[in-house]
Design a protein around this motif. Structure first.
Motif, PDB file in Angstrom:
ATOM      1  N   GLU B 302       0.825  -1.211   0.000  1.00  9.64           N
ATOM      2  CA  GLU B 302       0.000   0.000   0.000  1.00  9.64           C
ATOM      3  C   GLU B 302       0.861   1.264   0.000  1.00  9.64           C
ATOM      4  N   ILE B 303       2.011   1.164   0.682  1.00 11.52           N
ATOM      5  CA  ILE B 303       2.882   2.328   0.784  1.00 11.52           C
ATOM      6  C   ILE B 303       3.475   2.645  -0.580  1.00 11.52           C
ATOM      7  N   ALA B 304       3.971   1.607  -1.249  1.00  8.97           N
ATOM      8  CA  ALA B 304       4.530   1.820  -2.588  1.00  8.97           C
ATOM      9  C   ALA B 304       3.454   2.318  -3.538  1.00  8.97           C
ATOM     10  N   ALA B 305       2.222   1.870  -3.312  1.00 11.58           N
ATOM     11  CA  ALA B 305       1.128   2.305  -4.191  1.00 11.58           C
ATOM     12  C   ALA B 305       0.945   3.820  -4.113  1.00 11.58           C
ATOM     13  N   VAL B 306       0.867   4.355  -2.897  1.00 10.54           N
ATOM     14  CA  VAL B 306       0.670   5.812  -2.774  1.00 10.54           C
ATOM     15  C   VAL B 306       1.928   6.550  -3.227  1.00 10.54           C
ATOM     16  N   CYS B 307       3.094   6.005  -2.893  1.00  5.37           N
ATOM     17  CA  CYS B 307       4.337   6.706  -3.248  1.00  5.37           C
ATOM     18  C   CYS B 307       4.534   6.732  -4.764  1.00  5.37           C
ATOM     19  N   SER B 308       4.219   5.628  -5.441  1.00  6.21           N
ATOM     20  CA  SER B 308       4.358   5.628  -6.898  1.00  6.21           C
ATOM     21  C   SER B 308       3.418   6.664  -7.504  1.00  6.21           C
ATOM     22  N   ALA B 309       2.241   6.799  -6.913  1.00  4.43           N
ATOM     23  CA  ALA B 309       1.297   7.794  -7.429  1.00  4.43           C
ATOM     24  C   ALA B 309       1.847   9.210  -7.235  1.00  4.43           C
ATOM     25  N   ILE B 310       2.494   9.450  -6.107  1.00  8.28           N
ATOM     26  CA  ILE B 310       3.081  10.779  -5.877  1.00  8.28           C
ATOM     27  C   ILE B 310       4.192  11.031  -6.900  1.00  8.28           C
ATOM     28  N   GLY B 311       4.983   9.998  -7.162  1.00  6.17           N
ATOM     29  CA  GLY B 311       6.024  10.129  -8.185  1.00  6.17           C
ATOM     30  C   GLY B 311       5.427  10.484  -9.532  1.00  6.17           C
ATOM     31  N   ALA B 312       4.326   9.803  -9.886  1.00  2.53           N
ATOM     32  CA  ALA B 312       3.672  10.080 -11.168  1.00  2.53           C
ATOM     33  C   ALA B 312       3.051  11.478 -11.185  1.00  2.53           C
ATOM     34  N   ALA B 313       2.550  11.919 -10.020  1.00  5.28           N
ATOM     35  CA  ALA B 313       1.981  13.272  -9.934  1.00  5.28           C
ATOM     36  C   ALA B 313       3.071  14.320 -10.157  1.00  5.28           C
ATOM     37  N   PHE B 314       4.238  14.074  -9.585  1.00  2.00           N
ATOM     38  CA  PHE B 314       5.372  14.984  -9.784  1.00  2.00           C
ATOM     39  C   PHE B 314       5.702  15.059 -11.279  1.00  2.00           C
ATOM     40  N   GLY B 315       5.570  13.904 -11.954  1.00  2.00           N
ATOM     41  CA  GLY B 315       5.863  13.846 -13.380  1.00  2.00           C
ATOM     42  C   GLY B 315       4.763  14.409 -14.259  1.00  2.00           C
ATOM     43  N   GLY B 316       3.599  14.742 -13.678  1.00  2.42           N
ATOM     44  CA  GLY B 316       2.549  15.393 -14.447  1.00  2.42           C
ATOM     45  C   GLY B 316       1.369  14.528 -14.813  1.00  2.42           C
ATOM     46  N   SER B 317       1.286  13.324 -14.249  1.00  4.91           N
ATOM     47  CA  SER B 317       0.133  12.458 -14.544  1.00  4.91           C
ATOM     48  C   SER B 317      -1.060  12.826 -13.682  1.00  4.91           C
ATOM     49  N   MET B 318      -2.240  12.318 -14.082  1.00  6.78           N
ATOM     50  CA  MET B 318      -3.372  12.293 -13.172  1.00  6.78           C
ATOM     51  C   MET B 318      -3.143  11.058 -12.304  1.00  6.78           C
ATOM     52  N   ALA B 319      -2.651  11.274 -11.093  1.00  7.00           N
ATOM     53  CA  ALA B 319      -2.189  10.167 -10.260  1.00  7.00           C
ATOM     54  C   ALA B 319      -3.231   9.803  -9.215  1.00  7.00           C
ATOM     55  N   ILE B 320      -3.416   8.504  -9.050  1.00  8.66           N
ATOM     56  CA  ILE B 320      -4.458   8.002  -8.158  1.00  8.66           C
ATOM     57  C   ILE B 320      -3.909   6.823  -7.375  1.00  8.66           C
ATOM     58  N   THR B 321      -4.355   6.698  -6.128  1.00  8.74           N
ATOM     59  CA  THR B 321      -4.171   5.447  -5.421  1.00  8.74           C
ATOM     60  C   THR B 321      -5.517   5.057  -4.845  1.00  8.74           C
ATOM     61  N   THR B 322      -5.813   3.753  -4.864  1.00  8.68           N
ATOM     62  CA  THR B 322      -7.102   3.262  -4.379  1.00  8.68           C
ATOM     63  C   THR B 322      -6.860   2.254  -3.272  1.00  8.68           C
ATOM     64  N   SER B 323      -7.741   2.232  -2.288  1.00 10.45           N
ATOM     65  CA  SER B 323      -7.579   1.272  -1.203  1.00 10.45           C
ATOM     66  C   SER B 323      -8.843   1.220  -0.360  1.00 10.45           C
ATOM     67  N   SER B 324      -8.706   0.532   0.787  1.00 11.62           N
ATOM     68  CA  SER B 324      -9.743   0.534   1.803  1.00 11.62           C
ATOM     69  C   SER B 324      -9.065   0.875   3.126  1.00 11.62           C
ATOM     70  N   GLY B 325      -9.834   0.921   4.207  1.00 11.64           N
ATOM     71  CA  GLY B 325      -9.327   1.420   5.482  1.00 11.64           C
ATOM     72  C   GLY B 325      -7.936   0.953   5.889  1.00 11.64           C
ATOM     73  N   PRO B 326      -7.692  -0.355   5.943  1.00  7.28           N
ATOM     74  CA  PRO B 326      -6.362  -0.804   6.397  1.00  7.28           C
ATOM     75  C   PRO B 326      -5.243  -0.264   5.506  1.00  7.28           C
ATOM     76  N   GLY B 327      -5.509  -0.180   4.219  1.00  2.00           N
ATOM     77  CA  GLY B 327      -4.498   0.352   3.304  1.00  2.00           C
ATOM     78  C   GLY B 327      -4.296   1.843   3.487  1.00  2.00           C
ATOM     79  N   ILE B 328      -5.375   2.549   3.811  1.00  2.00           N
ATOM     80  CA  ILE B 328      -5.256   3.993   4.036  1.00  2.00           C
ATOM     81  C   ILE B 328      -4.356   4.253   5.251  1.00  2.00           C
ATOM     82  N   CYS B 329      -4.456   3.386   6.280  1.00  2.00           N
ATOM     83  CA  CYS B 329      -3.540   3.519   7.434  1.00  2.00           C
ATOM     84  C   CYS B 329      -2.096   3.525   6.941  1.00  2.00           C
ATOM     85  N   LEU B 330      -1.775   2.562   6.080  1.00  2.00           N
ATOM     86  CA  LEU B 330      -0.392   2.445   5.608  1.00  2.00           C
ATOM     87  C   LEU B 330       0.011   3.613   4.726  1.00  2.00           C
ATOM     88  N   LYS B 331      -0.942   4.218   4.071  1.00  4.66           N
ATOM     89  CA  LYS B 331      -0.635   5.308   3.148  1.00  4.66           C
ATOM     90  C   LYS B 331      -0.504   6.646   3.845  1.00  4.66           C
TER      91      LYS B 331
END
Lengths: 338, 625
Positions: B302-331
């Protein structure tokens, strides 16, 4: 389209920020070599991104006049992966340390390596936690006495290159902060490799772990303790270049070339070997039983992750045409209310 | 329910009763194909022009031990000729494929409701697994309380497919199609859409396709010939607004909304995600649309999921991460970084029962305080919530509009009930869709001694989104506190105070950029029902019915949870009492009370199930009387 690149110097890659590492830190040398090789890569500054996690080494991006991100602890490879998938045109570096990369971030390092994302990971290994002031790290030797291990650590250490090779790395190298010429060559090789490049730099923390690499960095003794790898060449080392590495079965052994052993009896380095067996064997050679190899352990070609991801996008577009919203909305059965 | 009757020759000359709506539940073992049967019945009803609402309810185990109470999987469908908002409180008809399904679902069946059971499944072993001492079909007087229809479904299905040479196990797998056929007959539904579905899904396995076709038809024809049913039923087309409709689940149309937002903003979509129930279907759905420039990355965690999205956002993408409660804790650490970097991205939380692993397949709304406050330091983020499956389409676009306009990660809340539920969605004309304008600063030759200022703000306080690759704009961003304007690392006490204030003010400014809160019902009066998220349907139906009873009750449903719409306080103060029904222990209520000092009352439930309309009505009557 070939465009004339302005001639840049190392100074052009220095940001306007004051460098805040401790005086005498090995990081200065790595920063200097990085700035020095940058102009020779022929890549415009705006195409380069440095991403780091947390730790002393991770302040690195602030000092480079490129794009940069100082992220969170251990996660730099994940940021770099996302960026590289989104922007394969960029030249992406990850700066990490033994704690950042191998402890809190071990999982991300492992997966970025096995995916073969085209990024350059430089791991500054000082065998200690510097920024948190001196706790032992995953590469600290067994028995290391630190603030958090007053009776000595009981953790077996990791060998970073063994980890990287186990993760199917396509480029693996080691160098030393004070061996600036070697450092520069290795950094350039890493930059030029297509796919993940993993470089371990022996880096001295003169405040919390001074002299940890003395056997490998001190000019007086290093030739007997370090073996410089060259592709296609036999493994020879020593001040007088009279010692070599021979295989006894699957076990390496140090032999004396003055005692009738010929060069042909020695192991010849092959960085391009498809199987990483030799590279792994080299990564297990530790001081004081063996000289520790430096240089490029492994450099093989394999398609990169982001190339495959973006290839699938192209194939999908060829097959289905550019995505059309109206067609998307009508997927499946629809009905009309008059 | 209206009860005009007429005859219909095609359905075996039984009396046909016209209904305004019907609520039907299929229940069986988790391997019995109840979800598939439910989805088919839903699609068929939608194509027949009904309004629909569904409630799939299944265990977390993929195949819980056969025949056990824990292994029961159910699918509830409410179809109607009028506007409906919920999957229905009480069942008009229940299909129970085995004793365990009967036991766990019978309480929801209305008195004298239709009860169809597969009597072949009521053998000694299955009865024991369901903890029945005696066969309830014989002993509990079911036939007196309900219209019990005992069908030898296993035998009839085996007979129907016997010529195809399938194994007993394979034959029995067709029982769900038999049950579907019977329901299609009972409610006068066409088999055509399901026959088409069988061709599409099982075309490569002709034997299986043929067996399912035969079982479906056998079920239908059984209804025609048996004497067991006195009536059949019909539910007319609903008077939905003009347009072309598609039957969509929440997660599916959320994915479509995200693709639309990407397209309307001229961006490629990047999703970094790690599989988790009930969010995974967004990852699955988006990964099918690579020809839209969608790139999905199944991260290592889950952590890599949000971090990869931030990396893509820095690069100019429409960046998204999806999850549920337990994953949001990790993010949450990553979300804090995205917040201080001031990069636009979406964090989508499909809520499920918590805490910890909780009830993975059941619905709940208990992550609101987590996404509001679950980060270190002063870290306010915009939060918006979808109210229904179809609403996900618009909310996805609105979230991205806010993210890019204010350079901020936006949290989008949905829940398991919305994600897996389905309803008719009016397909928008592509020309009606709103463009999302995004500007990136352009490059410059040389730096002229003037450094680029990555944190120089506009009138909304948002900063420029300068992309790597742009000449002359090289800059570094990071998680350390930074000086405003320059973005340089700063530990200056006054600057930190200033930056905390600015980031909070920026999020607060979003209130000026969103529509005022709408209210259904009287502008002032006895009671305001304030709701958010997936309780929209139950609260809408409950307030409408209570108003029809003459109660002074209004309803405001919040899409924007942070910041709140600017007229919300005035609305809250226009009623004697405020009731906040939530599938949590009072999280929005806590926010409303602390922000407005309004003594709001709660209706709170955490049972993994949505509110019934009646539950909400009872509370309204209690407070508005």
């Amino acid at each position: 389209m070939a465009t004339e690149l302005p001639v840049l110097t190392a100074q052009d890659f220095a940001s306007d920020q004051d460098v805040r590492w401790c005086p005498g830190c090995g990081d200065y040398s790595i920063l200097a070599q990085m700035k020095k090789i940058m102009p020779s890569l022929g890549i415009p500054r705006e195409q380069i991104v440095f991403i780091s996690g947390i730790g002393c080494s991770s302040r690195f991006p602030y000092y480079m006049n490129t794009y940069g991100m100082h992220s969170i602890h251990g996660r730099a490879p994940a940021f770099a992966t996302g960026l590289k998938i989104a922007r394969p045109d960029l030249h992406v570096w990850v700066i990490t340390g033994d704690g950042d990369g191998l402890s809190i971030g071990g999982n991300h390092l492992m997966h970025a390596i096995r995916r073969n994302v085209d990024i350059n990971v430089i791991l500054f290994n000082n065998r200690i936690y510097g920024l948190t002031k001196g706790q032992y790290s995953p590469t600290s030797p067994l028995g290391k006495v630190t603030k958090s291990t007053p009776m000595g650590s009981v953790d077996f250490p990791l060998h970073p290159l063994s980890v990287a090779i186990g993760c199917e790395a396509t480029f693996v190298a080691r160098t030393i902060d004070v061996n600036i010429q070697h450092l520069g060559v290795v950094l350039r090789r890493a930059a030029e490799h297509k796919g993940v490049s993993f470089v371990e730099v022996y880096q001295n923390c003169n405040v919390f772990n001074d002299g940890a690499w003395e056997y490998a960095s001190d000019k007086k003794v290093r030739d007997d303790n370090v073996l410089e790898l060259e592709h296609g060449k036999p493994l020879i080392f020593g001040k007088n270049r009279d010692k070599g590495i021979r295989l006894n079965g699957t076990t390496p052994e140090v032999v004396d070339l003055n005692n009738g052993v010929k060069e042909d009896d020695l192991v010849f380095h092959d960085e391009k070997a498809e199987e990483p067996t030799l590279a792994y064997l080299l990564s297990r050679m530790r001081h004081p039983e063996f000289p520790e190899p430096i240089g490029v352990f492994r450099a093989v070609d394999r398609t990169t992750y982001e190339a495959e991801v973006n290839h699938q996008t192209e194939v999908a577009r060829e097959k289905k045409g550019e995505g059309d919203l109206a067609a998307l909305f009508s997927t499946g059965d629809t009905w009309t209310v008059e | 329910m209206s009860t005009t009757t007429h005859s219909e020759a095609a359905r075996g000359a039984k009396q046909v009763i016209q209904l305004e709506d019907a609520t039907v539940r299929l229940a069986g073992d988790s391997g019995d194909g109840m979800q598939l049967a439910g989805m088919q019945l839903t699609n068929t009803s939608a194509l027949a022009g009904n309004d629909i609402a569904t409630f799939p309810d299944f265990p977390a185990e993929i195949r819980a031990p056969r025949g056990t109470l824990a292994g029961v999987s159910g699918f509830q469908l409410h179809f109607a000729s009028a506007d409906i908002y919920t999957p229905g409180d009480r069942l008009n008809a229940l299909v129970a494929m085995n004793p365990a399904a009967l036991k766990t679902n019978l309480d929801d069946l209305e008195p004298n409701g239709i009860l169809i059971v597969n009597e072949d499944a009521f053998d000694t072993k299955s009865l024991k697994l369901a903890h029945y001492e005696n066969n309830p079909l014989e002993s509990e007087g079911l036939g007196d309380r309900f219209r019990l229809i005992r069908v030898k479904m296993t035998k009839l299905t085996r007979d129907a497919v016997s010529e195809l040479g399938l194994s007993v196990k394979e034959s029995d797998r067709c029982r769900n199609f038999f049950a579907m056929g019977l329901l299609y007959w009972l409610y006068g539904r066409s088999m055509e859409p399901t026959l088409r579905f069988i061709d599409a899904k099982f075309g490569k396995m002709p034997d299986v396709a043929e067996a399912n076709r035969r079982a479906l038809k056998a079920g239908y024809h059984y209804g025609e010939t048996t004497e067991a049913f006195v009536y059949t039923y019909t539910v007319d087309r609903a008077k939905l607004p003009r347009g072309t409709y598609n039957n969509v689940t929440g997660n599916q149309v959320l994915a479509w909304g995200l693709i639309t937002a990407a397209k309307m903003s001229g961006k490629d979509l990047f999703l970094g995600s790690y599989p988790i129930t009930p969010a995974s279907d967004i990852l699955h759905e988006l990964s099918r649309y690579k020809h839209f420039g969608v790139r999905t990355f199944q991260a290592e965690d889950e952590i890599a999921a949000v971090c990869s999205a931030i990396g893509a956002a820095f690069g100019g993408s429409m960046a998204i991460t999806t999850s549920s409660g337990p994953g949001i804790c990790l993010k949450s650490e990553g979300m804090g970084l995205a917040m201080i970097l001031e990069l636009p991205m979406l964090v989508i939380d499909i809520q499920r029962g918590g805490p910890s692993t909780g009830l993975p397949t059941k619905t709940e709304q208990a992550d609101l305080l987590q996404v509001m406050y679950g980060r270190n330091g002063e870290s306010p983020l915009p939060v918006i919530a979808a109210r229904s499956p179809a609403d996900c389409f618009e909310v996805a676009q609105e979230a991205w509009r806010i993210a890019t306009r204010f350079m901020v990660p936006v949290i989008l809340l949905s829940d398991g009930y919305i994600a897996n539920g389905s309803e008719p969605w009016r397909i928008p004309d592509v020309s009606e869709l709103n463009k999302i304008a995004i500007e990136h600063p352009v490059g410059r030759e040389g730096e002229n001694g003037e450094p680029f200022l990555p944190y120089k703000r506009n009138e909304r306080l948002s900063r420029p989104w300068a992309l790597p690759g742009t000449p002359g704009l090289m800059h570094r961003i990071g998680g350390l506190e930074k000086q405003d304007v320059t973005g340089n690392v700063s530990y200056d006490p006054e600057n930190h105070q200033h930056m905390v204030n600015v980031r909070a003010q920026k999020v607060a400014n979003i209130a000026e950029d969103i529509p005022p809160q709408a209210v259904a019902g009287p502008e002032n009066g006895d009671l305001l029902v304030l709701s958010w998220g997936g309780t929209y349907g139950a609260c809408t139906a409950a307030t409408q019915r209570c108003r029809a009873e003459g109660l002074s009750v209004a309803h405001a449903h919040l899409r924007y949870l942070n910041p709140f719409p600017r007229n919300l306080e005035k609305i809250l103060r226009s009623y004697k009492t405020v009731l906040i029904p939530e599938l949590n222990m009072g999280q929005l209520r806590s926010m409303i009370r602390s922000k407005y000092l309004v003594d709001a009352k709660g209706l709170n439930k955490v049972q993994g199930k949505p509110f019934s309309v009646v539950e909400v009505m009872e509370k309204i009557r209690e407070l508005a009387a």
